[in-house]
Each structure stands twice: as C-alpha cells, then as structure tokens.
Design a protein around this motif. Structure first.
Motif, PDB file in Angstrom:
ATOM      1  N   ILE A   1      39.738   1.057 -19.828  1.00 36.48           N
ATOM      2  CA  ILE A   1      40.539   0.064 -20.370  1.00 36.48           C
ATOM      3  C   ILE A   1      41.843   0.619 -21.119  1.00 36.48           C
TER       4      ILE A   1
ATOM      5  N   SER B   1      45.535   0.287 -19.932  1.00 36.72           N
ATOM      6  CA  SER B   1      46.566  -0.446 -20.844  1.00 36.72           C
ATOM      7  C   SER B   1      47.462   0.610 -21.315  1.00 36.72           C
TER       8      SER B   1
ATOM      9  N   THR C   1      50.261   1.218 -18.186  1.00 37.11           N
ATOM     10  CA  THR C   1      50.682  -0.288 -17.640  1.00 37.11           C
ATOM     11  C   THR C   1      51.187  -0.981 -18.613  1.00 37.11           C
ATOM     12  N   GLU C   2      51.294  -1.010 -19.974  1.00 36.84           N
ATOM     13  CA  GLU C   2      52.043  -1.788 -20.787  1.00 36.84           C
ATOM     14  C   GLU C   2      53.389  -1.653 -20.726  1.00 36.84           C
TER      15      GLU C   2
ATOM     16  N   LEU D   1      47.054  -5.102 -12.534  1.00 37.04           N
ATOM     17  CA  LEU D   1      45.993  -4.853 -13.727  1.00 37.04           C
ATOM     18  C   LEU D   1      44.551  -5.132 -13.350  1.00 37.04           C
TER      19      LEU D   1
ATOM     20  N   LEU E   1      41.560  -2.948 -12.995  1.00 37.39           N
ATOM     21  CA  LEU E   1      40.237  -2.938 -13.783  1.00 37.39           C
ATOM     22  C   LEU E   1      39.136  -3.145 -12.864  1.00 37.39           C
TER      23      LEU E   1
ATOM     24  N   TRP F   1      42.844  -5.732 -20.806  1.00 36.11           N
ATOM     25  CA  TRP F   1      43.984  -4.854 -21.308  1.00 36.11           C
ATOM     26  C   TRP F   1      44.719  -5.544 -22.639  1.00 36.11           C
TER      27      TRP F   1
ATOM     28  N   GLU G   1      46.308  -3.877 -26.130  1.00 33.12           N
ATOM     29  CA  GLU G   1      47.908  -4.034 -26.225  1.00 33.12           C
ATOM     30  C   GLU G   1      48.644  -3.667 -27.462  1.00 33.12           C
TER      31      GLU G   1
END
Lengths: 253, 716
Positions: free
Chosen positions: B551, B555, B558-559, B568, B572, B646, B650
């Motif tokens: 995770i 995260s 990709t955030e 996403l 996952l 995610w 964050e």
C-alpha cells in the motif's frame, strides 16, 4: 478661577477638593460626604427635590463612568420593581407597561429571590410564587419587559440586571447593580461594570454605612490624592474618583 | 463619538490649561483659582468636565461618552429631562463648523439627529445631538473577531448605506466613515436602527495640522487612495463603506500596518486579500475598493442593490423575483424606494442565482435523502410542542420497543446495510463524479457566514439558508482542491531517489509497528482460540507488513498522478494477490492453521463464491484452519480491491490517524469474507493491523503547513 457655592462649606472634608468640585452645579445635586443611610435621612430636608421617593430606607445612587456608561446601584436587600410613580417607593422604576409594584427582588445571605406581584416569568416559565434566582436568568415582567439577571463575579453577591428589551429605567442606566458588599469595575467580563480599556480593577465596597474604594493604581478623590498606605479610602456620594486612565462620579438619585 | 484607542494625544498639552474658567460663575473664593497641578496631570487623559457640571446653560453633563476628532462627547440631560449627546468643539480648534450647519436640518432614520449648535459663555461651540444608546459598530466588530454573521452585516450595511445615500443625495460627503462613527440604537424602531454620526464635521487631514493633537489614526484605515491627491468626492465614502464591509465580514481591515504611512501606502498600491470573502461580497468589495474612483462602484445605491436582497433571494422564487418592481420590493419589506433609486430591483436577483450553478451533489443520493429526512424528523421532534417529560417518556418507550424487537427487524436492517454498503462501494468507485475528493468531509470553519447549528441539510434548508452557502461550499472545496493540487504537484515533482528514501524508511518503520500490533492481536486471538500465539503472531506480522509495504509503495508512487481510481485499484488487486500467495505460503511453511471462530463470521459454505473453489472442504477443525492458495489469493485480492487503501497513506489525508478509516477497513474485510470465505477473525485482524500501521507510519501534511500552502496558493 474656580468657584463654588457656600453650601459646600457644610462639608469641611471637601475643602481641599473645592477646586475640582467647582465645575459641578451645586444647586441641583447635593455633594456632601455622608454615609449612605444618613444621606437618605439627613440631607433630604435640606436639599431634597419633591420628586424623590419618600422612603427613608431607600438608598440608591448612580455611578457615571466616563467612556463606559451610567449604572444605577441599589444597596437595599429588598428592591421593588415597577412602573415609576411620583410618590411610591420604587427602588427600581422601569418605564414600561407594568404595575407600580410589579415584583420584589430580595437578597438573603447572598441568594436572590424574586416575588411576583404582577405577571412575571423566569426563562419563559410563569411564576406563581417567590422563586430563587441563580446563575444567569431572564426575568420577564409583564408582556414585554425582559431583564437579564446575572451574578457576574464569583466572589461577590452583587447582581447585575440588564434590560434586554427596549425599555429604560428611571433614571436611565446602562445596567442596574444590586450591590451586596462590593462592586467591581474593571476590564474583564466578570466585573460588575465592564470597563473596556482599563488597566486594572477598582473595587467599591461598603464600609460601615458608607462606601470605600480600593484600586490597583493611584487614585484621587475629588482631586485629593489618596495615600495608599492608609488603606481603603472613603468614597462619599457625590464625589469624583479619578485614576490615571479613568474617571467616575457617584451621584445620588 | 468614538472611542478610538489610537488617539495621537499630546500628553503635555493638557486640556486643563487650554481652558479658561467660566467668567460668570458667582462667589469665586480666592485661593482655589489655581488649577491644582496634580489633578491637571491626572486628568490629562480624561474629560474636561466631570459629572454634574453645567458648562452649557440648560444642560447637565452626566458623563463623558467618548472623544471624536474634534472634541469630547458627553451624555447630558436638559433641565426638563431630555437626554442628549453634547459634542464640545473647542474654539481653538480649526474646525469647519459650517459643515454641521448644513446638516442641521437633515432628517433621516439612519443619521444621528443634530438638534442645535450652541455657544457657551467661553465661546466654545456645543453640538446638541440625539443620544444613541447601544453599541458602536466598532464594538460589534470587536465582539466578532472572525467576522460577523452575514445577516447582521447586511443589517448594518443597509442602514449605513441608506444614511450615506441620503447624505450624498443632499450633496454632503461624510468623509469620516468608520466603525467608531456608526451606532446601533436599540431603542428605536423594531429591532433597532443603525445610526451614523459625525457627519458634516470631518475634515480629517487639514484639521490637525496646527494642533497636532487629535488626529485619529483609526481613520487612516478607511481613507480612499485619491485623498492623497486632494480629491474628496463622494467616492471616498464608497471606498470607506467597502472597507467597512470587508471588516465586518472578516473582523479586520484589509490594509493594516505599523504606521500611518504604511497603511496609506497600502491604500495606494496594495490589493486587498479577497480570498476570505464569499462570492457576492467578494465582487462587491472588489468593486468598492477599486483604486481609481472612476472605476469604483459609483453610488451607494448601486452597492446596496448588489447586496443580497432584503429577503433571501431563493432560486425557487426566481420567476417572482424577475417581476419585482420598486413598489413591490418595498412592499415586500426590502426597504423604501430610495434604497433602489438608481438601479432597478430587477438587477438584484440576477446577480445571485446566476452564480449558483447546479453543482452535482457530492453525496451519495440515498444517503443524502436519508440524512435529509432524518434531520427533518429531528427538527420536527424538537419543534413538537409537547411536555418535555412526555417527550422523554415517549423517546424512552420508542427506544425500548426498538431494543426489544431487535430480533424482528435487526436482521433485515443488517441485510439492508450490507446491500447498501455494496451499492456504496460500487457508487463511489464508478458513479461518484470527482473520485478522489472527500465529499463527506465536513466543512471546516469559514469566515463570514452564518451556519445553522446542525450542519446537515435539513428539510427547511432552502428557505433558511441564503444561496451563498452553497457557493461558499463550492468555493471552499475549490480552495481545498487548489492547495491539494499544489501539494500533489510538488509530490509528483519530487525526485525518485527522495521518494525511494522516504518509502524505505516508512517500510522499515511499518515493519516494527506491524510486528508489535500483530503480537498484540495474536495474543488476543490465541487466548480466544486456544492456539499458540507465536506462529500466529509471526504470520500476522509478515502478512500485514507486506500488505503495508504494497500500500505504501503504491500510494507513494501514484499520489497526485492519477485522476481516477481504476489504475490504483488494479495495482492494489495485484498487491492483494501477492499478499494472498504469501499468506498461504507462510501457513504451509509454518505448518499452522489460522485461528477461526464460527461466531465471528459465516460458515464456508454460506459464502457467495464457495462453489467456485474446492467444495469438499471439511469443517472438522473448528479452532484453526489453513486456507488453500485459491481461497487466500481471492480473499486478499478482493479485500485490497474493495477498499480505498491508498487513502490511508495519502500525504494530504485529513487527520494522521482516523479510527473511522480503521473501522471501514475492518468492515470491508469482513464483507469480503461474505463473498469469498476466509477464517475470521484472522482475516479481519490482518486488515485492521494494516490500516492502523499504514496510517501511523505514512507521512502526513500537518494543518499548519496546509495553511501555508493554501496561503501561497492564494497569493499566487
């Protein structure tokens, strides 16, 4: 340069203060240093105007605080609220559609009770008999008069009445204080008279039958500087109290 | 009539020595003619006349009220008992008293009436005015340091505007509009009237050149820029009104500074920070504070017509509003015609509803409906005029009945809830318009609007809340999105190396946290299930650590990159499958079974996909169970796919640690086992440990930095 009327010489303690008191109008209000109860009794035959109530026990006065407001102070343990009338014993007259004696506020051992004589409700509940007031409550007299009752200072049994409806007391006052032993003027909200911008508190309290004052800054009474070591200074009715940043006068009504 | 603390008083120039004594007072005893030095020093900051003095024949002064730019104001009573305010204008002041003379016979509700101008025996001028009880706007603003409620602002603004419009209509520019000059008379009319004072007196630059004594610095905050060029048109009042409006809405003036010069410079050059204002007001203030008087809103009437209407303008009654005429408007209580002299009332509503686009509701419609009707019910319950005791009894009875009959409706409610949860997952994944915004996040505190005490939209909401509220919500969301976008951009721009370092450190950390949590959970599970806690703890810690890693990595990289959730979720899904493989592998190497309690979940054959997998599974091991590869992979994939993991990691999540999120993860994991069975409570425990550890470990942007980001964003 300054002038005064001969009447002032009846009060020898005021001699040193004549310069300051000269701007008062001596013909209308009496400015003598007598104690509260005595003032009511003794001065009346001399100076009293015919509009004064006839009760000898009645003792009330106005505190006029410059830049802050005017406050009606009632020192009696029993205060009658009602419509002002020429010859009745109303300590707290409110110009409104009320009976002449509409309600009685009593103070006993620091607790206030209200006894309805006319239509009275507390926080919206109609009263049928005497009720104890506590904390912050709204007293409604008749249909329209609303009064906020508070006891702002935790250490004093003095209560403050604030008319929240557009009515007025007679004489007009920004609030009414039911003074028990002391009355605190200062910048904080728990003071009986909240004075924005003041540096410190001024405490008026009863001393014997009269009033005395204690302040956190040098003060003068009627122009005479108060010696700090001498303890609380007597504050006669009619005198003017001045500090470095404030001024107030007591006026008998 | 103001109480400005910022008076430039020259302490050496005591008021006492400027004053000569009354010449006609009788019986002047010798020896007291010298003003006492001490009291003169003491009294220098105070009022000239004490209570009871009668400097002006016929009036007895009661107390000093305040000090204006030109002298002191006293509360006094006439001999007959009429209460008045007396303004002392000392003769050595170079004040244009003619200005007041022009205003003597003006009559308007919103102006403090001037009764007379008198001269006392010393040659000083006294302006006899109406006495206004009640607070000044200055005090009202002080009481609301973050801005007054919008309806109060409008009440003040309409009053001030009407008064100023009247002055302008009579060819008078006020020139000294400021909060200390505006009062609220509680005694007059229904609910009080706004009163403007000090008009006709002001000449605020020239007055103090000689004496240097009482120029009020406070005035500088309301001074229009063109005054620097000596231009004193009515536009300066409009400018001051704009500042007032801004100050009422936000609690502070737009241009603040350490010195007079700095404030003046800002009036000339700086742009006001309008981001704190909401939409109808932002534009009004912007137009009122235009530097160029030619560009500024021309008349006060125009300003008044731009304010939201005398009654809240609702989109529902728009047709009716379109056909308003002046007379209708006044009949509707909007105000007398003079409020809308120059601009048609019709112009008024067009401004407001046009700015409320039909923003798609960010809430799920079913939830919306449910919460609306629930709030409506609660409201009507409170409004129901029933004895409180009766109400309490009824409530008690209702709750009691509900509890007793829980068997009858409980299962149905749970079923409905589960159906709704599935629907919600589906909705939020595919239907919800802006996928990565937290729509249900409650609105954070915002300046200058009245919010009803119960935040939810209630049934009466449209009639109670002005349309601006929705706009505010939109603006707020935009604001939030803006700083989010900014942070996202920064995140994307971060070099890979830095990202990897951060990731690595949080991965190490999460390993520690997971191990610790897993041991705790394993102890609990072991105690409940009777199996040995050590292998379970080991299994749990490895599985949850790897889950967290997945995770965190997803995260981290990709955030801020993806606009939607699909990539996403796919990532996952893959991660979940991996975790599932690992979980089976571990159970097989450790030769262990996972603790299993029938009470915590459903039986294997009750799950939805039971037939898909090996169906000849026996259930002779009630306390522990080792799921096979298929089952494990399917369960973990589903669990990872279903939930928005995610969001736990964050950078911009709302709080560092949210129990609600943990709860959601637990629920999600449990729901996943309805579809694809896995021994419970172990399956849920994995999800819980992952949720807690991920939130604790992943970096988080603290609110203080958010504010800076938002601020930078606004500045840019």
């Amino acid at each position: 340069m300054f002038s005064t009327s001969p009447r002032f010489s009846t009060s020898p303690s005021d001699d040193a203060a004549l310069g300051e008191t000269a701007l008062y109008e001596p013909g209308v209000r009496e400015f003598v240093s007598l104690t509260l109860r005595q003032t009511a009794a003794a001065t009346r035959p001399l100076f009293l105007k015919d509009t004064m109530p006839s009760s000898a026990a009645l003792s009330r006065f106005m505190i006029w605080v410059d830049s802050v407001g005017g406050y009606l102070v009632c020192t009696d343990d029993e205060v009658v609220l009602g419509h002002p009338a020429k010859d009745s014993v109303i300590a707290l007259p409110i110009r409104a559609d009320l009976a002449r004696r509409h309600a009685i506020l009593r103070r006993e051992a620091g607790t206030y009770t209200i006894e309805p004589l006319g239509k009275v409700s507390i926080d919206g509940r109609p009263l049928t008999g005497p009720t104890v007031l506590g904390g912050e409550q709204e007293i409604q007299l008749g249909d329209t008069v609303r009064i906020k009752f508070t006891m702002p200072h935790a250490l004093s049994a003095t209560a403050r009445l604030l008319l929240t409806s557009p009515h007025r007391t007679e004489p007009r006052a920004d609030a009414v204080l039911l003074m028990a032993d002391s009355c605190v003027l200062g910048p904080k909200s728990h003071c009986h008279i909240e004075c924005r911008g003041w540096g410190g508190d001024v405490v008026l309290f009863r001393k014997g039958e009269g009033l005395a004052v204690r302040a956190s800054e040098p003060i003068s009474i009627d122009g005479v500087e108060v010696v700090e070591v001498a303890g609380p200074a007597d504050l006669p009715l009619g005198s003017r109290l001045e500090g470095e940043s404030f001024a107030l006068s007591l006026e008998q009504v | 009539m103001d109480n400005q603390p910022l008076l430039l008083e020259n302490p050496s120039a005591s008021l006492m020595d400027l004053r000569t004594p009354p010449s006609d007072e009788p019986l002047e005893p010798p020896g007291v003619t010298e003003p006492p030095e001490k009291s003169a020093r003491l009294a220098s900051a105070k009022f000239l006349y004490p209570t009871g003095s009668k400097p002006l024949e016929g009036y007895t002064l009661k107390r000093g009220v305040g000090r204006g730019g030109f002298g002191e104001v006293y509360f006094a009573t006439s001999d007959a008992g009429k209460e008045v305010a007396l303004k002392l204008i000392r003769r050595n002041f170079d004040v244009e008293i003619r200005g007041v003379t022009h205003c003597l016979n003006l009559k308007h509700n919103n102006l403090i009436g001037i009764h007379d101008i008198r001269t006392d025996s010393l040659g000083d001028q006294w302006v006899v005015m109406e006495y206004v009880s009640g607070e000044s706007l200055e005090e009202a603003i002080d009481r609301h340091p973050n801005g007054m409620p919008v309806d109060r602002v409008l009440q003040w603004m309409r009053g001030i505007g009407a008064g100023v419009a009247y002055l302008h209509d009579h060819g008078i520019v006020h020139r000294d509009l400021k909060p200390g000059n505006v009062f609220f008379d509680e005694d007059e009319g229904e609910g009080g009237t706004v009163k403007i004072g000090d008009y006709g007196l002001s000449k605020f630059i020239s007055c103090s050149q000689r004496s240097g004594q009482t120029e009020s610095v406070g005035t500088v905050h309301y001074m229009a820029p063109e005054i620097a060029n000596g231009r004193y048109g009515r536009e300066i009042d409009t400018y001051a009104l704009g500042i007032l409006l801004y100050e009422m809405l936000t609690g502070h003036v737009p241009f603040e500074g350490e010195s007079v010069g700095e404030v003046l410079m800002k009036h000339l050059t700086a742009e006001p920070d309008l981001e704190m204002l909401d939409d109808p007001y932002r534009e009004i203030v912007q137009r009122m504070l235009a530097k160029d008087p030619e560009v500024r809103i021309g008349s006060v009437n125009e300003m008044l017509s731009l304010l939201p209407g005398g009654r809240r303008v609702e989109p529902l009654v728009r047709e009716k509003v379109e056909s308003w005429t002046n007379s209708e408007a006044s009949a509707d209580g909007i105000g007398s015609e003079h409020l809308f002299q120059n601009t048609s009332v019709r112009g008024l509503p067009d401004n407001t509803p046009a700015r409320t686009p039909a923003e798609p509701s960010q809430r799920e419609p079913l939830y919306e409906w449910l919460s609306t009707s629930w709030n409506g019910m609660v409201d009507s319950w409170y409004d129901w005029p029933l004895n409180p005791v009766g109400k309490a009894l009824l409530l008690f009875f209702l709750v009691g009945a509900a509890v007793v009959s829980v068997g009858a409706w409980g299962s149905m409610a749970v079923g409905l809830g589960i159906v709704y949860l599935f629907y919600y997952v589906f909705w939020s994944a595919f239907v919800q318009p802006s996928s990565r915004s937290d729509a249900k996040q409650p609105a954070s505190g915002k300046i200058g609007h009245s919010e009803p005490p119960n935040g939810g939209p209630s049934a009466e909401a449209p009639s109670r809340i002005p349309p601006t509220r929705r706009e505010q919500a939109i603006a707020r969301r935009q604001l939030r999105m803006n700083w989010r976008e900014k942070v996202h951009k920064e995140l994307v721009a971060k070099p890979l190396r830095e990202k990897s370092t951060e990731l690595l450190s949080s991965m190490v950390l999460v390993g520690v946290v997971c191990t610790f949590l897993s041991l705790l959970v394993a102890l609990a599970l072991g105690a409940a299930g009777g199996s040995q806690p050590v292998p379970i703890g080991l299994w749990l810690s490895v599985v949850s650590t790897v889950g967290c890693w997945a995770i965190l990595a997803i995260s981290k990289f990709t955030e801020g990159k993806f606009e939607d959730q699909v990539p996403l979720r796919i990532l996952l899904l893959g991660a979940g499958a991996g975790v599932g493989l690992l979980a089976t592998g571990l159970t097989q190497t450790l030769l262990m079974g996972l603790p299993y309690d029938v009470d915590f979940g459903i039986r294997y054959h009750d799950s939805m996909l039971a037939n898909l997998f090996d169906s000849n599974r026996s259930e002779n091991m009630p306390q522990s169970f080792a799921p096979d590869v298929m089952l494990s992979v399917a369960y973990f994939s589903l669990m990872f796919l279903m939930l928005r993991w995610w969001r736990l990691a964050e950078y911009t999540r709302r709080t560092r640690f949210s129990l609600v999120r943990v709860g959601l993860c637990l629920c999600g994991a449990w729901i996943a086992h309805l579809v694809c069975w896995y021994p419970q409570p172990t399956g849920v425990a994995v999800a819980g440990v992952i949720a807690v550890a991920t939130q604790l470990v992943s970096p988080w942007l603290p609110p203080s930095r958010r504010k800076t980001h938002a601020g930078e964003n606004l500045a840019a």
